[in-house]
Design an enzyme around this catalytic site. Structure first.
Site, PDB file in Angstrom:
ATOM      1  N   CYS A 150      29.872  32.827  26.837  1.00  0.00           N
ATOM      2  CA  CYS A 150      30.729  31.701  27.218  1.00  0.00           C
ATOM      3  C   CYS A 150      30.107  30.350  26.882  1.00  0.00           C
ATOM      4  O   CYS A 150      30.793  29.445  26.384  1.00  0.00           O
ATOM      5  CB  CYS A 150      31.077  31.776  28.699  1.00  0.00           C
ATOM      6  SG  CYS A 150      29.661  31.992  29.792  1.00  0.00           S
ATOM      7  N   HIS A 167      31.997  25.463  32.676  1.00  0.00           N
ATOM      8  CA  HIS A 167      30.648  25.101  32.258  1.00  0.00           C
ATOM      9  C   HIS A 167      30.664  23.716  31.616  1.00  0.00           C
ATOM     10  O   HIS A 167      31.603  23.361  30.889  1.00  0.00           O
ATOM     11  CB  HIS A 167      30.105  26.101  31.234  1.00  0.00           C
ATOM     12  CG  HIS A 167      29.857  27.465  31.781  1.00  0.00           C
ATOM     13  ND1 HIS A 167      29.864  27.760  33.133  1.00  0.00           N
ATOM     14  CD2 HIS A 167      29.568  28.644  31.143  1.00  0.00           C
ATOM     15  CE1 HIS A 167      29.598  29.042  33.293  1.00  0.00           C
ATOM     16  NE2 HIS A 167      29.416  29.598  32.112  1.00  0.00           N
ATOM     17  N   GLY A 199      30.645  32.155  36.219  1.00  0.00           N
ATOM     18  CA  GLY A 199      30.000  32.866  35.129  1.00  0.00           C
ATOM     19  C   GLY A 199      29.175  34.040  35.598  1.00  0.00           C
ATOM     20  O   GLY A 199      28.800  34.916  34.799  1.00  0.00           O
ATOM     21  N   ARG A 208      26.812  41.908  20.135  1.00  0.00           N
ATOM     22  CA  ARG A 208      26.971  40.612  19.459  1.00  0.00           C
ATOM     23  C   ARG A 208      26.031  40.402  18.278  1.00  0.00           C
ATOM     24  O   ARG A 208      26.431  39.884  17.242  1.00  0.00           O
ATOM     25  CB  ARG A 208      26.783  39.475  20.466  1.00  0.00           C
ATOM     26  CG  ARG A 208      27.919  39.341  21.456  1.00  0.00           C
ATOM     27  CD  ARG A 208      27.606  38.265  22.480  1.00  0.00           C
ATOM     28  NE  ARG A 208      28.617  38.233  23.536  1.00  0.00           N
ATOM     29  CZ  ARG A 208      28.397  37.829  24.772  1.00  0.00           C
ATOM     30  NH1 ARG A 208      27.177  37.412  25.116  1.00  0.00           N
ATOM     31  NH2 ARG A 208      29.357  37.836  25.661  1.00  0.00           N
ATOM     32  N   THR A 245      40.967  44.687  35.889  1.00  0.00           N
ATOM     33  CA  THR A 245      41.007  44.176  37.262  1.00  0.00           C
ATOM     34  C   THR A 245      39.916  43.153  37.563  1.00  0.00           C
ATOM     35  O   THR A 245      39.876  42.603  38.657  1.00  0.00           O
ATOM     36  CB  THR A 245      40.883  45.342  38.267  1.00  0.00           C
ATOM     37  OG1 THR A 245      39.654  46.041  38.030  1.00  0.00           O
ATOM     38  CG2 THR A 245      42.046  46.305  38.107  1.00  0.00           C
ATOM     39  N   GLY A 246      39.035  42.869  36.595  1.00  0.00           N
ATOM     40  CA  GLY A 246      38.001  41.867  36.788  1.00  0.00           C
ATOM     41  C   GLY A 246      38.543  40.459  36.627  1.00  0.00           C
ATOM     42  O   GLY A 246      39.711  40.253  36.269  1.00  0.00           O
ATOM     43  N   ARG A 281      36.206  54.718  40.428  1.00  0.00           N
ATOM     44  CA  ARG A 281      36.504  54.152  41.751  1.00  0.00           C
ATOM     45  C   ARG A 281      37.870  53.474  41.793  1.00  0.00           C
ATOM     46  O   ARG A 281      38.573  53.509  42.801  1.00  0.00           O
ATOM     47  CB  ARG A 281      35.406  53.147  42.125  1.00  0.00           C
ATOM     48  CG  ARG A 281      35.541  52.565  43.525  1.00  0.00           C
ATOM     49  CD  ARG A 281      34.437  51.570  43.825  1.00  0.00           C
ATOM     50  NE  ARG A 281      34.521  50.381  42.991  1.00  0.00           N
ATOM     51  CZ  ARG A 281      33.712  50.110  41.971  1.00  0.00           C
ATOM     52  NH1 ARG A 281      32.760  50.963  41.636  1.00  0.00           N
ATOM     53  NH2 ARG A 281      33.853  49.005  41.262  1.00  0.00           N
ATOM     54  N   ARG A 315      22.166  26.845  36.397  1.00  0.00           N
ATOM     55  CA  ARG A 315      23.307  27.184  37.256  1.00  0.00           C
ATOM     56  C   ARG A 315      23.451  26.099  38.314  1.00  0.00           C
ATOM     57  O   ARG A 315      22.474  25.721  38.968  1.00  0.00           O
ATOM     58  CB  ARG A 315      23.085  28.534  37.940  1.00  0.00           C
ATOM     59  CG  ARG A 315      24.299  29.046  38.685  1.00  0.00           C
ATOM     60  CD  ARG A 315      25.357  29.595  37.748  1.00  0.00           C
ATOM     61  NE  ARG A 315      24.937  30.844  37.122  1.00  0.00           N
ATOM     62  CZ  ARG A 315      25.610  31.447  36.159  1.00  0.00           C
ATOM     63  NH1 ARG A 315      26.729  30.914  35.698  1.00  0.00           N
ATOM     64  NH2 ARG A 315      25.162  32.581  35.637  1.00  0.00           N
TER      65      ARG A 315
END
Length: 340
Positions: free
Chosen positions: A128, A241, A159, A99, A11-12, A39, A234
């Protein structure tokens, strides 16, 4: 085909893109289950013309699954995904937690597909900003070994998650109305601003985001000798990006040769016509799976230097697309599957 695929974090922002891609590309799976926090558990989710119910993520959620694709915060990945591997599933993880583990493959399918095929249980998808950088670097690296990389990123608020986008939109409205606004994601106002910090500060004054680009680039390319210097900023852009990249290679690579190398590489689109104002820009690259390259030019300060500009959708190739492409790579290798 895969017997059962579990999607964690469906759901993200990234998860929703993954679902669309799996559906559109007719990914080969007999069944799916969708896992979420307590939740969100119990809510309906539409997928492949069916209504599923979100199930609560637990350590026992992965029984019967042979593939897990997860997009979660690091702490959730660390807590639950080892159980998926122990149950016998192959895990494709979007978090940063695994990673740099020496026994975990860090994969971009266009760059190091063999690492995914040979992986033992856990496969990580890179950060990313690293992903688009390394996709753009790979054709250059194959033509001449890269000695040094200087990269400055201009990273979109998406991001930082859904709330990052909300901060930009609502903060901009407040600024234009001369009103105060309480930012929830960023330490400083992002509207009409540039924040030269992404992540926490670490050794020698570099941020965690910058160090990810250093270490992940070396791991993916399998070359610890590459020198990487990154600055991550940012900016008030909703999505995609952008990166300014300068490389020093062992032999000179002309802009003309670089143009041909980029154009021939899968997943790279060249937009390089500065005389007519054509170069990659975030508002033209959103919702694309490619990495866009332009402003290809000689580095005037070094005989073996090359500079270029790179833009990519950080939610797609930088996250969801790369994970789905890894899954498709496994399906092709294991089952001989071919995309529709």
């Amino acid at each position: 085909m895969f017997k059962q695929v579990a999607i964690v974090g469906a759901t993200g922002a990234v998860g929703r893109i993954m679902l669309r891609m799996l559906q559109q590309r007719k990914f080969p799976a007999k069944s799916y289950k969708f896992l979420a926090s307590a939740r969100s558990a119990g809510r309906p989710l539409e997928f492949n013309d069916r209504t599923y119910t979100l199930q609560e993520l637990t350590h026992d959620s992965f029984q019967g699954c042979d593939l897990v694709i997860a997009s979660t915060p690091d702490d959730i990945a660390a807590e639950y995904l080892p159980a998926a591997v122990q149950s016998g599933a192959t895990v494709i993880d979007e978090s940063g937690y695994f990673r740099m583990k020496p026994d975990v493959a860090l994969v971009i399918p266009e760059v190091n597909p063999r690492a995914a095929i040979e992986a033992k249980g856990m496969i990580s998808s890179p950060n990313c900003s690293t992903t688009q950088l390394v996709v753009a670097l790979k054709p250059i690296y194959d033509a001449s070994k890269i000695r040094r990389i200087i990269v400055s990123t201009y990273q979109a608020v998406s991001g930082a998650g859904l709330q990052g986008t909300t901060d930009l939109m609502d903060g901009t409205r407040a600024h234009l109305a001369s009103q105060n606004f309480g930012y929830t994601v960023f330490k400083h106002p992002i509207a009409f601003n540039a924040i030269p910090q992404i992540g926490s500060f670490k050794e020698d004054g570099y941020t965690s985001e910058e160090l990810k680009m250093v270490y992940e680039t070396r791991k993916i390319l399998g070359d610890e000798s590459i020198q990487v210097n990154a600055t991550c900023v940012r900016i008030p852009v909703a999505n995609c990006h952008s990166e300014s990249i300068t490389v020093e290679t062992e032999r000179p690579i002309s802009p003309e040769e670089a143009h041909k190398l980029f154009a021939a590489f899968p997943g790279v689109t060249v937009v390089d016509d500065p005389a007519n104002g054509r170069y990659p820009m975030p508002n033209e690259c959103t919702d694309s799976d490619d990495v866009f390259v332009g402003r290809i030019r000689k580095d005037l300060s070094h005989p073996n230097g090359l500079s270029f500009w790179c833009v990519s959708d950080n939610l797609r190739k930088g996250a969801a697309t790369n994970a789905v492409q890894i899954a498709e790579l496994l399906a092709k290798h294991r089952f001989g599957w071919k995309p529709a």
